[in-house]
Design a protein around this motif. Sequence first.
Motif, PDB file in Angstrom:
ATOM      1  N   TRP A  68       0.835  -1.201   0.000  1.00 26.84           N
ATOM      2  CA  TRP A  68       0.000   0.000   0.000  1.00 26.84           C
ATOM      3  C   TRP A  68       0.875   1.258   0.000  1.00 26.84           C
ATOM      4  N   ALA A  69       1.836   1.295   0.917  1.00 26.05           N
ATOM      5  CA  ALA A  69       2.723   2.462   0.999  1.00 26.05           C
ATOM      6  C   ALA A  69       3.547   2.614  -0.279  1.00 26.05           C
ATOM      7  N   VAL A  70       4.006   1.481  -0.831  1.00 27.30           N
ATOM      8  CA  VAL A  70       4.821   1.522  -2.044  1.00 27.30           C
ATOM      9  C   VAL A  70       4.005   2.034  -3.230  1.00 27.30           C
ATOM     10  N   SER A  71       2.749   1.602  -3.324  1.00 32.16           N
ATOM     11  CA  SER A  71       1.912   2.042  -4.449  1.00 32.16           C
ATOM     12  C   SER A  71       1.645   3.539  -4.373  1.00 32.16           C
ATOM     13  N   LEU A  72       1.419   4.060  -3.153  1.00 34.90           N
ATOM     14  CA  LEU A  72       1.208   5.495  -2.991  1.00 34.90           C
ATOM     15  C   LEU A  72       2.457   6.280  -3.368  1.00 34.90           C
ATOM     16  N   LYS A  73       3.621   5.775  -2.943  1.00 38.48           N
ATOM     17  CA  LYS A  73       4.872   6.474  -3.233  1.00 38.48           C
ATOM     18  C   LYS A  73       5.197   6.420  -4.718  1.00 38.48           C
ATOM     19  N   ASP A  74       4.893   5.313  -5.350  1.00 38.86           N
ATOM     20  CA  ASP A  74       5.120   5.206  -6.796  1.00 38.86           C
ATOM     21  C   ASP A  74       4.283   6.234  -7.553  1.00 38.86           C
ATOM     22  N   GLY A  75       3.017   6.359  -7.157  1.00 37.19           N
ATOM     23  CA  GLY A  75       2.157   7.349  -7.795  1.00 37.19           C
ATOM     24  C   GLY A  75       2.635   8.764  -7.516  1.00 37.19           C
ATOM     25  N   ASP A  76       3.144   8.959  -6.316  1.00 35.25           N
ATOM     26  CA  ASP A  76       3.687  10.252  -5.922  1.00 35.25           C
ATOM     27  C   ASP A  76       4.870  10.633  -6.804  1.00 35.25           C
ATOM     28  N   GLN A  77       5.775   9.709  -6.974  1.00 36.87           N
ATOM     29  CA  GLN A  77       6.973   9.978  -7.768  1.00 36.87           C
ATOM     30  C   GLN A  77       6.653  10.188  -9.238  1.00 36.87           C
ATOM     31  N   GLN A  78       5.650   9.482  -9.753  1.00 35.64           N
ATOM     32  CA  GLN A  78       5.255   9.671 -11.144  1.00 35.64           C
ATOM     33  C   GLN A  78       4.685  11.076 -11.355  1.00 35.64           C
TER      34      GLN A  78
END
Length: 629
Positions: free
Chosen positions: A415-425
């Motif tokens: 969950w945290a990784v998916s949010l951070k991935d979207g953040d970085q994109q």
Amino acid sequence: MDSAPDSLSSCSCYCAWLLVLLGTALIGAAHRLGLIYQLWHKADPKSTRHGGELVAEVLKAHGVRCLFTLVGGHISPILVASEKLGIRVVDTRHEATAVFAADAVARLSGTVGVAAVTAGPGVTNTVTAVKNAQMAESPVLLIGGAAATLQKGRGALQDIDQLCLFKPLCKFCASVRTVRDIVPTLRKAIAATQSGTPGPVFVEFPIDILYPYHLVEKELGFKKTPRGLLGGIINWYLHNHLKNLFAGAWKARDFSPLPVQVPQATAEQVQQCVELVSRAKKPVMLLGSQVTLPPTPVEKLREALEALGIPCFLGGMARGMFGRDSPLHIRQNRREALKEADLVILAGTVCDFRLSYGRVLSRHSTIIAVNRDRAQLLRNSDVFWKPHVAIQGDASSFLLSLSQGLKGYSPPQDWAVSLKDGDQQKEKTNREKSEEPTEQHLNPLKLLHHVDDLLPENSLLVADGGDFVGSAAYIMRPRSPLHWLDPGAFGTLGVGGGFALGAKLCRPDSEVWIIYGDGSLGYSIMEFDTFVRHKTPVIALVGNDACWSQIAREQVPLLGSNVACGLAYVDYHLVAEGLGGKGFLLNRQNEAHMDNIIQAAQEACKKGYPALINALIGRTSFREGSISM
């Protein structure tokens, strides 16, 4: 035969009641005139002390290091006495700036911020700043001068009903009536400003409360040989009033702070939340400014949040909580994350316009709300959202207790990784937009990225503007907790000069930046004079697009007119130089030297000069769809 004794008895009772009423009235009058108090406490006509000294002693005992002001005769004794006690007196070019500076000190230091202004127009000039402090929940003490006690309502210079202005804005309002009331009134006011939900307080000091006995006596204008009975009564009344003002003025008093009351979550509420969080698969937290309030140090809160490991969105003073880069800090795609989350913790965050009044929250999410203020805690909960657990208490203390109750807990990493991935994109997309050419002048996103890349770790950012500052909020990254200042929910323009002044005095080693729109700069550009005089070098970055762009962005397409939105490409850098600072022009012609110009401003600041970068910027589509109402 019995009627005469009965009449006498009734008459006696009636007379007795009259005597009781008369006695009560006389005692009440004696109390109001201070005659009873003066039986045990006398005034000292020979003393040269004055009420301003007592004000200064209370401030000193409460840890006040700076007093912000715009000088006026009504408050001069306070300023002089404060300086003698080692309190730094900082005078500004507008009373609102003094309150904004006190607001910044309150937010950054964890103590009360204090401003003192003269009577009438001096006080009325602070109204917007005090309202901003109320909505930002800042513990600010405003001291106001006032007409002499006997001249109130008689047409004295700058005499108005000041208390009626501030009662809707302040947690506590008082007018001090005698010198002996100064200490207890101020102690009560300072405790009130910090207790519960912090907020501003107002205390007014009539001028005769602050000056020495012999000067007040001179101003009262006694007649040596009063004419007639009425003249004698008036003379006696004036003499008694003077004695009552100073009766018991200099007896020993306790100046120390009164206890501050902070609401706390109960153990049962914390345990209920521990159980809810432990079952969550997609938890997220929204942290608002309240999490930075005492008594919890922000460093300790940061450790607790990192131990919890729940992804966080940061707002207001909570920006910078995790530093520049952290896997827990999510900056982008908040709306999407909230729709997907199965548990949301609103820690000091309010469901007002900033959260679309609660409409961004999913009805399928478990919502835990924590706020010191009950009205804010439940704002719009009867319409668009509903908390599963609503806690009226201190948000940071609650989060510490939650972290302790969840030792060993770790939220699902995917969950945290998916949010951070979207953040970085999203960050990557924003960075790409910064390289897009504009029709004229600089791309504001590119400018902001360059400044952000050159900020030192000790930098502190002050936000004062609309469109340009809205972009900066997405791009610039505060390096530490309590290194970001914005006006808060009131959205006040003009905070920049005062906030930066207070911030630099609190953090003299920090590189303080004001991010200005060219519209908002007009409110406080004269404070460059203040920065120079008080040796508080800061750097102002002005996004100069010659327009009130946040308004024009809607007004033009909706109403077909740019009326009142246009400004000019003013040479603001020359204004800063005229006030004793250093000015730099940044435009398309010297864009290749952008970093060099930014660094030149930083060097000027290190040498003790306030600096202003006048950056001529063009328009982008970055904030299309943003609202200004």
